[in-house]
Design a protein around this motif. Structure first.
Motif, mmCIF file in Angstrom:
data_model
loop_
_atom_site.group_PDB
_atom_site.id
_atom_site.type_symbol
_atom_site.label_atom_id
_atom_site.label_comp_id
_atom_site.label_asym_id
_atom_site.label_seq_id
_atom_site.Cartn_x
_atom_site.Cartn_y
_atom_site.Cartn_z
ATOM 1 N N ASP A 211 37.014 -61.983 110.110
ATOM 2 C CA ASP A 211 37.869 -62.451 109.108
ATOM 3 C C ASP A 211 38.500 -64.066 110.495
ATOM 4 N N LEU A 212 38.200 -64.918 109.530
ATOM 5 C CA LEU A 212 38.296 -66.171 110.449
ATOM 6 C C LEU A 212 39.986 -66.597 109.921
ATOM 7 N N LYS A 213 40.516 -67.548 111.462
ATOM 8 C CA LYS A 213 41.117 -68.270 110.740
ATOM 9 C C LYS A 213 41.399 -69.750 110.439
ATOM 10 N N VAL A 214 42.364 -70.475 109.413
ATOM 11 C CA VAL A 214 41.602 -71.824 108.365
ATOM 12 C C VAL A 214 42.839 -72.164 108.134
ATOM 13 N N THR A 215 42.489 -73.554 108.945
ATOM 14 C CA THR A 215 43.331 -74.591 108.145
ATOM 15 C C THR A 215 43.023 -75.899 107.777
ATOM 16 N N ARG A 216 43.737 -76.893 107.576
ATOM 17 C CA ARG A 216 43.180 -78.021 107.117
ATOM 18 C C ARG A 216 42.229 -78.766 107.929
ATOM 19 N N ASP A 217 42.222 -78.235 108.997
ATOM 20 C CA ASP A 217 41.590 -79.268 110.043
ATOM 21 C C ASP A 217 40.075 -78.686 109.625
ATOM 22 N N VAL A 218 39.802 -77.308 109.274
ATOM 23 C CA VAL A 218 38.207 -76.625 108.733
ATOM 24 C C VAL A 218 37.615 -77.044 107.772
ATOM 25 N N LEU A 219 36.694 -77.359 107.088
ATOM 26 C CA LEU A 219 36.380 -76.848 105.884
ATOM 27 C C LEU A 219 36.171 -75.296 105.725
ATOM 28 N N THR A 220 36.829 -74.984 104.702
ATOM 29 C CA THR A 220 37.330 -72.907 104.468
ATOM 30 C C THR A 220 35.752 -72.495 104.146
ATOM 31 N N PRO A 221 35.663 -71.678 104.848
ATOM 32 C CA PRO A 221 34.232 -71.020 104.874
ATOM 33 C C PRO A 221 33.494 -70.632 103.146
ATOM 34 N N ARG A 222 32.743 -71.066 102.630
ATOM 35 C CA ARG A 222 32.437 -70.753 101.445
ATOM 36 C C ARG A 222 31.752 -69.172 101.420
ATOM 37 N N ALA A 223 31.787 -68.691 100.085
ATOM 38 C CA ALA A 223 30.885 -67.395 100.321
ATOM 39 C C ALA A 223 28.706 -67.408 100.354
ATOM 40 N N ASP A 224 28.786 -68.929 99.341
ATOM 41 C CA ASP A 224 27.429 -69.410 99.676
ATOM 42 C C ASP A 224 26.645 -69.534 100.839
ATOM 43 N N THR A 225 28.270 -69.985 101.789
ATOM 44 C CA THR A 225 26.846 -69.935 102.784
ATOM 45 C C THR A 225 26.219 -68.912 103.507
ATOM 46 N N GLU A 226 27.347 -67.732 103.360
ATOM 47 C CA GLU A 226 26.032 -66.220 103.402
ATOM 48 C C GLU A 226 25.426 -66.693 104.175
ATOM 49 N N THR A 227 24.263 -67.432 102.331
ATOM 50 C CA THR A 227 23.285 -67.354 102.336
ATOM 51 C C THR A 227 22.094 -68.211 103.163
ATOM 52 N N LEU A 228 23.174 -69.096 103.857
ATOM 53 C CA LEU A 228 22.340 -69.743 105.732
ATOM 54 C C LEU A 228 21.903 -68.330 106.710
ATOM 55 N N VAL A 229 23.069 -67.515 106.592
ATOM 56 C CA VAL A 229 23.137 -66.626 107.627
ATOM 57 C C VAL A 229 22.323 -65.785 106.972
ATOM 58 N N GLU A 230 21.918 -65.171 106.576
ATOM 59 C CA GLU A 230 21.201 -64.639 105.255
ATOM 60 C C GLU A 230 19.613 -64.641 105.978
ATOM 61 N N THR A 231 19.761 -65.750 105.171
ATOM 62 C CA THR A 231 17.998 -66.601 106.005
ATOM 63 C C THR A 231 18.168 -66.415 107.189
ATOM 64 N N VAL A 232 18.809 -67.021 108.147
ATOM 65 C CA VAL A 232 17.800 -66.830 109.321
ATOM 66 C C VAL A 232 17.929 -65.535 109.803
ATOM 67 N N LEU A 233 19.102 -64.756 109.199
ATOM 68 C CA LEU A 233 18.784 -63.092 109.775
ATOM 69 C C LEU A 233 17.276 -62.633 109.594
ATOM 70 N N LYS A 234 16.885 -62.763 108.572
ATOM 71 C CA LYS A 234 15.759 -62.148 107.987
ATOM 72 C C LYS A 234 14.489 -63.169 108.457
ATOM 73 N N GLN A 235 14.606 -64.109 109.586
ATOM 74 C CA GLN A 235 13.386 -64.430 110.170
ATOM 75 C C GLN A 235 13.461 -64.166 111.408
ATOM 76 N N VAL A 236 14.773 -63.680 112.000
ATOM 77 C CA VAL A 236 14.435 -63.337 113.093
ATOM 78 C C VAL A 236 13.918 -62.065 113.395
ATOM 79 N N THR A 237 12.747 -61.877 113.908
ATOM 80 C CA THR A 237 11.810 -60.070 113.959
ATOM 81 C C THR A 237 12.967 -59.536 114.770
ATOM 82 N N ASP A 238 12.894 -59.770 115.633
ATOM 83 C CA ASP A 238 13.326 -59.110 116.841
ATOM 84 C C ASP A 238 15.074 -59.253 117.492
ATOM 85 N N ARG A 239 15.773 -58.807 116.796
ATOM 86 C CA ARG A 239 17.230 -58.570 116.821
ATOM 87 C C ARG A 239 17.670 -58.598 118.054
#
Ligand code: GLN
Length: 264
Positions: free
Chosen positions: A65-93
């Motif tokens: 749960d993230l605090k959001v104001t006009r000082d930051v870009l509101t996180p988009r659901a599409d950006t979760e794709t970036l998180v998934e892409t990285v996690l998929k490539q981390v073999t040893d968590r």
């Protein structure tokens, strides 16, 4: 007036302002507001096309749960794709990975990665001090402050060579002239700094991609978010910088969204 009549009136107010998901937005407002005066106020703000995230003051991203104001870009659901892409490539968590997120804004990407990688630590860099204040609050809000550091910087300028395991970014990538054609929520309320990628939208990648290569350790992983029509040029930049295994990931809508690669 009955509850149903009041609700219908609020929905009508939102719909006539051009808000398609009026019923969903109203549901969020009803949950957040303390009384009818506050509902009226929030509905009016939303009818003025202020983003729902600014009115509510927060936005879910990944499991956070993230605090959001006009000082930051509101996180988009599409950006979760970036998180998934990285996690998929981390073999040893459970490795003690060191991550940096350039243009971290609300801290969304860095904090999501840290939440999944219990032995990782990371740095969020942003040129905006007011964004970093929000990011720091978000680290505390999600109990990740012991592993997340935030500091001002111009992309990776102050980061030593060969120092990171993972380097990520959702840089500004909208072509300047396109910004004025976007929805009023984005055009009038979100930080230009987080959106404006210059004449062709690709300006930042020319600086950032070679920098990501420089700061990664050999074997390190980079992933950047891209616009739907930027896969070919950003892939070319990644290959020219020396990255191996350059790959494209699509978002849930089937649009090109992330370019990733590994430093040899
Ligand atoms: N995806 C965002 C939008 O379309 C843009 C984010 C960015 O420029 N990094 O509004």
């Amino acid at each position: 007036m009955t509850d149903a009549t009041r609700k219908a009136r609020w929905i009508e107010q939102l719909k006539s302002a051009g808000i398609e998901e009026a019923a969903i937005d109203l549901r969020h407002i009803l949950l957040a507001a303390a009384d009818e005066a506050q509902i009226d106020d929030m509905v009016s703000r939303r009818a003025n096309r202020e983003p729902l995230s600014h009115i509510l003051g927060d936005k879910p991203f990944w499991t956070l749960d993230l605090k959001v104001t006009r000082d930051v870009l509101t996180p988009r659901a599409d950006t979760e794709t970036l998180v998934e892409t990285v996690l998929k490539q981390v073999t040893d968590r459970s490795r003690a990975l060191y991550i940096a997120d350039f243009g971290t804004g609300s801290g969304a990407i860095l904090l999501a990665l840290l939440s999944e990688l219990p032995d990782a630590a990371g740095l969020g860099v942003d040129i905006s001090e007011s964004a970093l204040e929000i990011a720091r609050e978000n680290a505390v809000r999600n109990a990740l402050q012991d592993r997340a550091t935030f500091r001002t910087g111009n992309w990776a300028e102050t980061i030593p060579d060969n120092s990171l395991d993972i380097a990520v970014s959702n840089p500004p990538y909208i072509a300047s002239a396109v910004i004025d054609t976007l929805e009023p929520e984005v055009r009038d309320h979100e930080p230009r700094l987080a959106l404006d990628g210059g004449d062709d939208g690709l300006g930042v990648y020319h600086i950032l991609i070679p920098e990501l290569f420089r700061v990664l350790k050999p074997g390190g992983l980079m992933a950047v978010e891209i616009g739907y029509d930027q896969a070919a040029p950003v892939r070319a930049l990644a290959e020219a910088a020396g990255f191996d295994d350059v790959g494209l990931t699509q978002d849930l809508g089937g649009q090109p969204r992330v370019i990733s690669g590994r430093k040899p």
